[in-house]
Scaffold this active site. Structure first.
Site, PDB file in Angstrom:
ATOM      1  N   LYS A 172       0.846  -1.194   0.000  1.00 45.01           N
ATOM      2  CA  LYS A 172       0.000   0.000   0.000  1.00 45.01           C
ATOM      3  C   LYS A 172       0.881   1.244   0.000  1.00 45.01           C
ATOM      4  O   LYS A 172       1.966   1.260   0.606  1.00 45.01           O
ATOM      5  CB  LYS A 172      -0.898  -0.016   1.234  1.00 45.01           C
ATOM      6  CG  LYS A 172      -1.980   1.059   1.242  1.00 45.01           C
ATOM      7  CD  LYS A 172      -2.930   0.870   2.425  1.00 45.01           C
ATOM      8  CE  LYS A 172      -4.024   1.924   2.467  1.00 45.01           C
ATOM      9  NZ  LYS A 172      -4.968   1.712   3.580  1.00 45.01           N
ATOM     10  N   SER A 198      -9.907   2.042   2.237  1.00 44.43           N
ATOM     11  CA  SER A 198      -8.765   2.713   1.603  1.00 44.43           C
ATOM     12  C   SER A 198      -7.736   1.743   1.047  1.00 44.43           C
ATOM     13  O   SER A 198      -6.954   2.112   0.174  1.00 44.43           O
ATOM     14  CB  SER A 198      -8.086   3.658   2.605  1.00 44.43           C
ATOM     15  OG  SER A 198      -7.458   2.950   3.644  1.00 44.43           O
ATOM     16  N   SER A 244     -10.283  -0.858   7.013  1.00 40.53           N
ATOM     17  CA  SER A 244      -9.687  -0.729   5.686  1.00 40.53           C
ATOM     18  C   SER A 244      -8.840  -1.913   5.229  1.00 40.53           C
ATOM     19  O   SER A 244      -8.273  -1.871   4.143  1.00 40.53           O
ATOM     20  CB  SER A 244      -8.838   0.548   5.603  1.00 40.53           C
ATOM     21  OG  SER A 244      -9.678   1.658   5.401  1.00 40.53           O
TER      22      SER A 244
END
Length: 670
Positions: A136, A220, A244
């Site tokens: 990420k 997210s 998330s």
């Protein structure tokens, strides 16, 4: 170009290893298989499946990385233009539509080649050796610049001072960092829900789910989940502050593990909340996710929350993957924590959940109905969470920004981020507002203020004694089970672990429901949903065992395929298989003699000893010149010992250039 002595020694080492791995003197290409279609599809294959192919010589990490990456992804506005090599086809096929991958690592193929050489010499670091993983965009990476930006142009070009501890652990475990997954900008911590959308960032664009056109990917860590679901990587590392990891995982029909707060380090991760942020894996199976969790868990002096771990060495979570994990377990259902979130759209989820309860019973578990929370005051913990997250983000972001090595936009605080966002056209302000930042900057308290501390303590009580921990203790339970959409709230505020696995899919007659911004579809036929196993702190072993047993009994993931999938597969790369000795071809001067074969065997034995002692290729190439010299000296002495060389100079000509290996000349296509 003149090379230093140490560089020549390194070159000799790599060349000799390459040459001697083929004593027959022939350029060998192993056919992948007589039936290429027999390879598992890349959106189904597991890490263990890959190791079978690695071990029998059918597959190399280079083959795998090539088929998982792509060319420059020029249609993505956030892609670094320097990534102009021929990257692999799968991402290129679908990324213009789904935008799951923000950037590719231009060094991924070189890393894969080095790991292939390690494997050929008998050095396998562990289950993630040579496995492509996406990260990420909140996690700092080195040496690749420009990649740690949380989806905002405010941080594009900024270079970090050191790599995230989690990323460093992955590299040490042999993973290939394939690139960065697209994420919701600032981890969805910028705008009102109606003003923005899950998975959107100015840098990466809008991530979409793969199970319905224009699908809301949720959360997210959206790119991390979508990429894994369709085989753009073998796994991904995601973050969760409140939902998330597990929410994107359920909407992409994959497994997400949100660890106990403190099990994994948050060092050099762009923060939202020091008191809620966690780093965890997303995989297609429970076991794949467990392999990744085992690699990244552990104490880290850069994050003092990890010092609370009750073990010196993190458990081997793979051992928890037990088909009989549900047998004899006690699991409870906190109905009041589920009922609060129900509406018309959740009816298919609840129907599937009730069937899952029977599956759990059939597997030998005792299910305790009405294992309710003593109190479930959602508005109260939402208010407290707002105070905790607001004050943590302002302080945590400033601390992170102070550690940047370069900061071309001079972003030093949340105020600077807000100012940049409002005057930069790509940030799409005011269409996507800055409501959350305005609220955060308007508070006259800090994360050390009494008000913030009181809100935090209230949340710990509501999530713990009044919530999950209280229910577990009262009923002597191993875990709670809940639909994933209702499960993440209390674990988020109390720092508790969750494992989410696929539960089912919305049926064909489902009416469409749009997101609040009216730009994506949040409910529709075939969109997946999940079931969550929730436990006490440090109970990941038990949760993984329960989740694995449920997964293996149901195999729900296989019941539905995405509407969009890449067509490039392993068979496209492995017919014929690539020569694993990257761009180095060996031709012997004369037919190989028995004496030369014996020399080859002795040399390979020596190299195997060296590689098993430490990872020579990556250590030598990635360390300081002093270590290069040390490696050269040890290498020289090893050659001298095995072949009775009279002196180290026997390895060099009069002009100090490295000689070719005794029986080979190197035809290098560099």
């Amino acid at each position: 170009m003149q090379l230093s002595l140490t560089a020549r020694l390194v070159y000799v080492f790599s060349v000799v290893c390459t040459a001697l791995s083929n004593p027959t003197g022939e350029h060998q290409c192993r056919p992948a298989t007589s039936n290429p279609s027999a390879f598992p599809l890349l959106d189904d294959i597991s890490i263990e499946d890959l190791h079978v192919l690695f071990d029998n010589g059918t597959l190399t990490s280079v083959n795998l990385v090539r088929v998982c990456s792509s060319s420059p992804l020029s249609s993505n506005p956030g892609i670094n233009g320097n990534t102009s090599q021929a990257f692999i086809e799968r991402i290129e096929e679908v990324n213009p539509t789904l935008r799951a991958v923000a950037e590719l690592n231009p060094d991924a193929l070189d890393i894969a080649r080095a790991l292939d050489v390690e494997r050929s010499m008998g050095r396998v670091r562990g289950p993630l050796h040579g496995i492509p993983i996406l990260i990420k965009a909140r996690l700092a990476t080195l040496p690749i610049p420009y990649l740690t930006h949380a989806g905002s142009y405010a941080l594009v070009g900024a270079k970090v001072s050191r790599e995230s501890s989690v990323v460093a652990r992955l590299r040490g475990a042999g993973a290939v960092i394939l690139g960065k997954a697209t994420m919701g900008q600032w981890a969805q911590c910028r705008s009102r829900k109606a003003s923005s959308s899950h998975g959107w960032s100015s840098y990466g664009g809008q991530v979409l789910g793969a199970y319905y056109p224009q699908q809301d990917p949720s959360g997210s860590s959206s790119g991390s989940a979508v990429a894994v679901s369709i085989g753009l990587a073998m796994g991904s590392i995601a973050t969760e502050t409140s939902g998330s990891i597990v929410n994107p995982a359920e909407k992409s029909n994959v497994v997400g593990i949100k660890p106990t707060l403190g099990l994994t380090s948050r060092d050099m991760v762009i923060p939202i909340s020091l008191r809620q942020d966690t780093i965890g894996p997303i995989g297609r199976t429970v076991k794949d996710a467990a392999y990744m969790l085992a690699a990244i868990a552990g104490k880290d002096h850069f994050d003092n929350y990890t010092s609370t771990q009750p073990f010196e060495v993190a458990p081997d979570y793979i051992k928890s993957c037990n088909h009989l994990g549900l047998k004899g377990a006690r699991v409870g259902i906190p109905r009041n924590g589920i009922d609060y979130h129900l509406d018309e759209s959740t009816k298919p989820v609840i129907a599937a959940f009730e069937k899952a309860i029977q599956t759990v019973r059939d597997a030998g578990a005792r299910v305790i109905e009405e294992a309710n929370f003593s109190s479930y005051d959602a508005p109260a913990f939402a208010r407290n969470s707002s105070i905790v997250l607001d004050t943590d983000f302002v302080a945590g972001l400033s601390d992170y920004l102070s550690q940047l090595a370069t900061n071309p936009n001079d972003i030093r605080s949340l105020s600077d981020v807000a100012r940049f966002t409002r005057f930069h056209a790509r940030e799409q302000y005011p269409d996507r507002d800055t409501y959350v930042w305005d609220r955060q900057l308007g508070r006259n308290i800090t994360n050390s203020s009494p008000e913030s501390w009181a809100a935090y303590q209230a949340n710990l009580f509501m999530g713990g004694e009044q919530g999950v921990v209280g229910a577990l203790d009262r009923h002597k339970l191993d875990a709670l089970i809940m639909p994933t959409f209702a499960a993440f709230h209390l674990p988020a505020i109390a720092g508790l672990p969750i494992v989410s696995v696929p539960l089912g899919f919305y049926p064909a007659q489902t009416a469409l429901r749009m997101n609040l911004k009216k730009t994506m579809v949040s409910v529709a036929p075939n969109i997946p949903f999940g079931i969550a196993f929730v436990g006490r702190k440090w109970s990941e072993e038990k949760l993984i065992s329960l989740a694995y047993a449920f997964e293996q009994r149901t195999m729900i993931r296989r019941q539905m395929k995405p509407y969009i999938r890449p067509t490039s597969e392993l068979s496209d790369q492995l017919e014929p298989a690539e020569d694993t000795r990257h761009k180095l071809k060996v031709q012997f001067r004369t037919p190989v003699t028995d004496q030369q074969r014996l020399a080859h065997g002795m040399m390979m034995k020596t190299m195997s000893r060296l590689i098993s002692a430490r990872s020579w290729l990556l250590s030598i190439f990635g360390r300081t010149p002093s270590l290069l010299m040390l490696g050269g000296k040890i290498l020289t002495k090893s050659f001298q010992h095995e072949f009775s060389f009279q002196s180290p100079e026997d390895l060099h000509s009069s002009d100090n250039r490295p000689k070719a290996p005794p029986t080979a000349i190197i035809l290098a296509n560099m």
